[in-house]
Motif scaffolding. Sequence first.
Motif, PDB file in Angstrom:
ATOM      1  N   THR A  46     -59.700  38.325  14.658  1.00 51.22           N
ATOM      2  CA  THR A  46     -59.052  37.075  14.250  1.00 51.22           C
ATOM      3  C   THR A  46     -60.080  36.167  13.593  1.00 51.22           C
ATOM      4  N   ALA A  47     -59.948  35.964  12.300  1.00 54.44           N
ATOM      5  CA  ALA A  47     -60.835  35.073  11.559  1.00 54.44           C
ATOM      6  C   ALA A  47     -59.979  34.153  10.707  1.00 54.44           C
ATOM      7  N   THR A  48     -60.160  32.853  10.867  1.00 57.19           N
ATOM      8  CA  THR A  48     -59.350  31.879  10.139  1.00 57.19           C
ATOM      9  C   THR A  48     -59.670  31.907   8.652  1.00 57.19           C
ATOM     10  N   VAL A  49     -58.619  31.870   7.841  1.00 48.27           N
ATOM     11  CA  VAL A  49     -58.791  31.862   6.390  1.00 48.27           C
ATOM     12  C   VAL A  49     -57.934  30.739   5.812  1.00 48.27           C
ATOM     13  N   GLU A 105     -52.088  27.821  10.899  1.00 45.06           N
ATOM     14  CA  GLU A 105     -53.153  28.497  10.146  1.00 45.06           C
ATOM     15  C   GLU A 105     -52.930  30.004  10.010  1.00 45.06           C
ATOM     16  N   TRP A 106     -53.841  30.593   9.219  1.00 47.34           N
ATOM     17  CA  TRP A 106     -53.779  32.011   8.881  1.00 47.34           C
ATOM     18  C   TRP A 106     -55.016  32.737   9.370  1.00 47.34           C
ATOM     19  N   ALA A 107     -54.835  34.000   9.707  1.00 46.59           N
ATOM     20  CA  ALA A 107     -55.956  34.862  10.065  1.00 46.59           C
ATOM     21  C   ALA A 107     -56.033  35.984   9.042  1.00 46.59           C
ATOM     22  N   GLY A 215     -36.675  36.020  15.465  1.00 48.58           N
ATOM     23  CA  GLY A 215     -37.194  37.047  14.569  1.00 48.58           C
ATOM     24  C   GLY A 215     -37.953  36.525  13.378  1.00 48.58           C
ATOM     25  N   THR A 216     -38.149  35.210  13.280  1.00 45.99           N
ATOM     26  CA  THR A 216     -38.871  34.635  12.152  1.00 45.99           C
ATOM     27  C   THR A 216     -40.112  33.880  12.631  1.00 45.99           C
ATOM     28  N   VAL A 217     -41.029  33.687  11.699  1.00 44.99           N
ATOM     29  CA  VAL A 217     -42.279  32.972  11.976  1.00 44.99           C
ATOM     30  C   VAL A 217     -42.444  31.850  10.968  1.00 44.99           C
ATOM     31  N   VAL A 218     -42.847  30.684  11.436  1.00 44.61           N
ATOM     32  CA  VAL A 218     -43.194  29.567  10.568  1.00 44.61           C
ATOM     33  C   VAL A 218     -44.672  29.251  10.783  1.00 44.61           C
ATOM     34  N   VAL A 219     -45.413  29.192   9.688  1.00 46.60           N
ATOM     35  CA  VAL A 219     -46.839  28.889   9.751  1.00 46.60           C
ATOM     36  C   VAL A 219     -47.072  27.507   9.140  1.00 46.60           C
ATOM     37  N   HIS A 220     -47.754  26.647   9.881  1.00 43.90           N
ATOM     38  CA  HIS A 220     -48.096  25.317   9.381  1.00 43.90           C
ATOM     39  C   HIS A 220     -49.561  25.319   8.958  1.00 43.90           C
ATOM     40  N   ASP A 221     -49.817  25.045   7.685  1.00 49.10           N
ATOM     41  CA  ASP A 221     -51.187  24.850   7.222  1.00 49.10           C
ATOM     42  C   ASP A 221     -51.259  23.522   6.477  1.00 49.10           C
TER      43      ASP A 221
END
Length: 242
Positions: A46-49, A105-107, A215-221
């Motif tokens: 896991t590395a944040t990008v 965030e994203w990995a 069944g869905t994902v929401v990503v907050h960046d």
Amino acid sequence: MQSLEAELAEARSLAVDELADAIETIGFECTRCGACCKSEADDPHTATVFPDEVRRLQGAGDADGPTADTEESDAEGARDWRDVARPMPYGLTDGPDGPEGETFEWALQTDACGDCVFYEEDDDGVGACGVHADRPLICETYPFSVALGGTSQPMGEAVDEEGVVRAHECEGLGRDIDRADAESLAAALKERAVRELEEAIGVRDSYEPRTVDAGTVVVHDSEGAKDADGRPLDAAGRDDER
């Protein structure tokens, strides 16, 4: 506890030469063991990008090279967002169709073994990054981080500390480092600290709770809410499709 804005001001005031002094004192030389690119004890890498780093990596190096399981692409010669990044797993739950929920965030994407999808290893076990010239700041600066609130500690707690510079588990620690290399690493470390705090402020300011369907994902960046494939939820027609 300082505000994120105060931490950001402190990050921007960091002296690169003082960071380089700390890095020299601790010492470091990459041994290309690949430990920072691989999973640990069944715990996927896991590395944040940052979002802009994802977009850069979509077209970095050989776009036909290492990718995740998906073969889709956003444009000719470019990787799909999901080939580069995945939603940060923290906060998500396992639903019948896979991860679901809200996260931040994203990995970097991982392969079937849980290793970074861009990690390559030759027949002698020597590791290399397939997108080294475009690698994210968190990769460029490992095993170091800056001890400011709102900045990340990759790969667990620090094993050494000098001033505001933290060193994390790595077999390359304690080795001599050239001054020019220490200064280059210090400059990247300062940039990363600033970027992490700017991102944290952006996430805080743009965050709006969402109703997440099963069944869905929401990503907050820092750019707002997105689907797991990186597309903004507030783009024309996106919310109506959900």
